[in-house]
Design a protein around this motif. Structure first.
Motif, PDB file in Angstrom:
ATOM      1  N   ARG A 184       0.860  -1.178   0.000  1.00 57.11           N
ATOM      2  CA  ARG A 184       0.000   0.000   0.000  1.00 57.11           C
ATOM      3  C   ARG A 184       0.901   1.233   0.000  1.00 57.11           C
ATOM      4  NH1 ARG A 184      -3.932   0.708   4.243  1.00 57.11           N
ATOM      5  NH2 ARG A 184      -5.773   0.600   2.871  1.00 57.11           N
ATOM      6  N   THR A 185       0.463   2.288  -0.647  1.00 58.08           N
ATOM      7  CA  THR A 185       1.293   3.488  -0.779  1.00 58.08           C
ATOM      8  C   THR A 185       0.531   4.715  -0.302  1.00 58.08           C
ATOM      9  OG1 THR A 185       2.527   2.571  -2.644  1.00 58.08           O
ATOM     10  CG2 THR A 185       2.549   4.966  -2.402  1.00 58.08           C
ATOM     11  N   PHE A 186       1.208   5.544   0.486  1.00 57.73           N
ATOM     12  CA  PHE A 186       0.600   6.802   0.921  1.00 57.73           C
ATOM     13  C   PHE A 186       1.562   7.964   0.704  1.00 57.73           C
ATOM     14  CE2 PHE A 186       2.398   4.823   4.809  1.00 57.73           C
ATOM     15  CZ  PHE A 186       3.268   5.819   5.245  1.00 57.73           C
ATOM     16  N   SER A 242       5.736   3.294   0.695  1.00 55.86           N
ATOM     17  CA  SER A 242       4.995   2.055   0.481  1.00 55.86           C
ATOM     18  C   SER A 242       5.324   1.074   1.598  1.00 55.86           C
ATOM     19  CB  SER A 242       5.364   1.439  -0.874  1.00 55.86           C
ATOM     20  OG  SER A 242       4.991   2.302  -1.940  1.00 55.86           O
ATOM     21  N   LYS A 245       0.997  -4.489   3.428  1.00 61.44           N
ATOM     22  CA  LYS A 245      -0.302  -4.510   4.100  1.00 61.44           C
ATOM     23  C   LYS A 245      -0.279  -5.482   5.281  1.00 61.44           C
ATOM     24  CE  LYS A 245      -5.205  -5.472   3.198  1.00 61.44           C
ATOM     25  NZ  LYS A 245      -6.201  -5.881   2.171  1.00 61.44           N
ATOM     26  N   ALA A 261      -2.201   4.361   8.634  1.00 65.99           N
ATOM     27  CA  ALA A 261      -2.437   4.042   7.218  1.00 65.99           C
ATOM     28  C   ALA A 261      -3.347   2.836   7.075  1.00 65.99           C
ATOM     29  CB  ALA A 261      -1.099   3.795   6.515  1.00 65.99           C
ATOM     30  N   GLU A 262      -3.204   1.885   7.980  1.00 65.67           N
ATOM     31  CA  GLU A 262      -4.023   0.677   7.924  1.00 65.67           C
ATOM     32  C   GLU A 262      -5.511   0.975   8.099  1.00 65.67           C
ATOM     33  OE1 GLU A 262      -2.771  -3.284   7.977  1.00 65.67           O
ATOM     34  OE2 GLU A 262      -2.388  -1.786   6.418  1.00 65.67           O
ATOM     35  N   GLU A 266      -8.504   3.822   0.265  1.00 63.65           N
ATOM     36  CA  GLU A 266      -7.827   4.554  -0.799  1.00 63.65           C
ATOM     37  C   GLU A 266      -8.511   5.907  -1.012  1.00 63.65           C
ATOM     38  OE1 GLU A 266      -7.205   3.887  -5.548  1.00 63.65           O
ATOM     39  OE2 GLU A 266      -6.506   2.264  -4.214  1.00 63.65           O
ATOM     40  N   SER A 270      -5.583  11.051   6.708  1.00 64.00           N
ATOM     41  CA  SER A 270      -5.600  10.747   8.145  1.00 64.00           C
ATOM     42  C   SER A 270      -5.815  11.997   8.988  1.00 64.00           C
ATOM     43  CB  SER A 270      -4.271  10.108   8.554  1.00 64.00           C
ATOM     44  OG  SER A 270      -3.241  11.086   8.558  1.00 64.00           O
ATOM     45  N   LEU A 285      -3.723   8.124   1.745  1.00 65.64           N
ATOM     46  CA  LEU A 285      -3.542   6.833   1.079  1.00 65.64           C
ATOM     47  C   LEU A 285      -3.834   6.970  -0.414  1.00 65.64           C
ATOM     48  CD1 LEU A 285      -2.815   3.879   1.777  1.00 65.64           C
ATOM     49  CD2 LEU A 285      -5.269   3.398   1.700  1.00 65.64           C
ATOM     50  N   ASP A 288      -4.417   1.525  -2.421  1.00 64.44           N
ATOM     51  CA  ASP A 288      -4.617   0.392  -1.520  1.00 64.44           C
ATOM     52  C   ASP A 288      -3.787  -0.811  -1.948  1.00 64.44           C
ATOM     53  OD1 ASP A 288      -6.031  -1.251   0.515  1.00 64.44           O
ATOM     54  OD2 ASP A 288      -6.782  -2.268  -1.282  1.00 64.44           O
TER      55      ASP A 288
END
Length: 402
Positions: A184-186, A242, A245, A261-262, A266, A270, A285, A288
């Motif tokens: 997953r990337t934020f 990244s 997950k 992040a969890e 998408e 936060s 995010l 996903d």
């Protein structure tokens, strides 16, 4: 003054080529550099071969490090271990020993995967070796420390190493599940409240008003409908990260941020995340399931599996390096590269059989050697593209040596 002309041939089996020149160190080629003991074997690797591999590696570094601002006349003596007296030359030579040992061990296990060089590969290596030796003068080959045996062995072992690596990674591919590499990337922005200057290490004490202003900034970003626009409006810079997950530990990012992040879907942003002693974070995010990052993760898992297997293979052997002999190999003669003009009509590459390692298609560069810092003369190189080979582009370097 005498001139020595050096040419190299680019072949599929060699992952990148450079022109090697220089005033070779006075070493005894037949001296033992590495002694290898296995359960039922005892073999040696000569200093001559180690010297050839080392000078080749040195030239690669001296092509690319200047692009990052390094000065080749001083970079090899730089302390790479924070005052422990371990120079870049020491570090590189240590890595070369490891590479030579690993290539030897991997070659011993090639048959386990049904790997042997094909007729096409053997011919390519033999042709490249013969051409390398014939295209270069006796003086140049002596200065380089190149022999037909060394060049051929290097090409063979590099090729076999890549074939085994590919076979191991292909086998490991089936063992990796989607969850093993679901990344997953934020995007995130950090507002530093520590007051630490990264350059000097000095710390500035912020007032309560300044800290409150930082919190207001973070609150504005967290509440914004457009994360990127608000970050830009605040004249801040966002970064991306990244992570796997569901991971429970992360080497680089604080787990408070990963945990936040969890909880995001998408496209979500936060709330403000405070990391004590560091600052305020806000994350957004962006993906996903980042397919590119997931592919990279899968590739790294396969690489890790291969490296772990090589370590296991290595543990079955005892390697003894003659440090006194290895100390005779130094990087006091330097290489200076510049791009060469490409051939008017690029040569066609010979396709390798389906089970061969993928050929590396890299542009070649010419290299001019420079003397030590106290030398009063500077060597010059000229570039020339050979026209006598239809299969492989070549370059020549003219080096003036005393």
């Amino acid at each position: 003054m005498k001139k020595a002309v050096l040419k190299t041939t680019c072949v599929a089996a060699l992952a990148g080529t450079v022109l090697l020149t220089g005033c070779g160190n006075k070493i005894k080629d037949s001296a033992t550099l590495i002694t290898i003991k296995g359960e039922n074997t005892k073999e040696t690797i000569t200093l001559g071969y180690g010297n050839f591999v080392a000078r080749y590696q040195q030239s690669l570094y001296e092509q690319f490090y200047p692009m990052m601002g390094y000065d080749v006349s001083t970079m090899w003596s730089q302390d790479m271990m924070g005052g422990l007296g371990y120079s870049m030359e020491d570090q590189t030579k240590s890595g070369i020993i490891t590479d030579i040992e690993q290539m030897y061990v991997v070659k011993q296990h090639a048959a386990d995967y049904g790997i042997a060089l094909s007729d096409e590969q053997n011919k390519a290596i033999a042709d490249a070796t013969a051409k390398f030796m014939s295209d270069n003068s006796k003086d140049t080959l002596e200065e380089l420390g190149a022999t037909e045996e060394y060049v051929k062995r290097y090409l063979e072992e590099k090729t076999i190493y890549k074939l085994v690596e590919t076979a191991v990674e292909d086998a490991e591919d089936a063992n990796i599940t989607e969850d093993d590499c679901w990344m997953r990337t934020f995007s995130y922005v950090q507002i530093d409240t520590s007051g630490t200057d990264p350059t000097t290490g000095t710390v500035k004490e912020y007032t309560d008003e300044e800290l409150a202003a930082f919190k207001d900034q973070a609150d504005s970003i967290a509440a914004a409908s457009d994360f990127d626009a608000e970050v830009e409006a605040q004249e801040l810079t966002s970064s991306t990260y990244s992570y796997l997950k569901g991971e429970e530990s992360d080497e680089k990012m604080d787990m408070a941020i990963i945990s936040a992040a969890e909880e995001l879907e998408e496209g979500d942003t936060s709330d403000v995340i405070e990391v004590e002693g560091v600052g305020y974070y806000v994350i957004h995010l962006t993906s996903d399931h980042d397919e590119d990052a997931s592919a990279d993760k899968k590739s790294s898992l396969k690489t890790d599996a291969f490296n772990s297997l090589v370590d296991t293979w290595m543990s079955a052997y005892e390697f003894t390096v003659d440090d006194d002999q290895w100390a005779k190999v130094t990087f006091t003669d330097h290489f200076k590269s510049k791009p060469v003009e490409q051939p008017a009509e690029p040569a066609e590459e010979t396709e390798a059989p389906a089970d061969d390692a993928e050929a590396t298609d890299e542009s070649t560069e010419s290299t001019e050697v420079t003397e030590d810092e106290d030398s009063a003369e500077e060597t010059e190189t000229t570039e020339d593209t050979a026209a006598d080979s239809e299969e492989t582009p070549e370059e020549s370097t003219e080096e003036t040596a005393e």
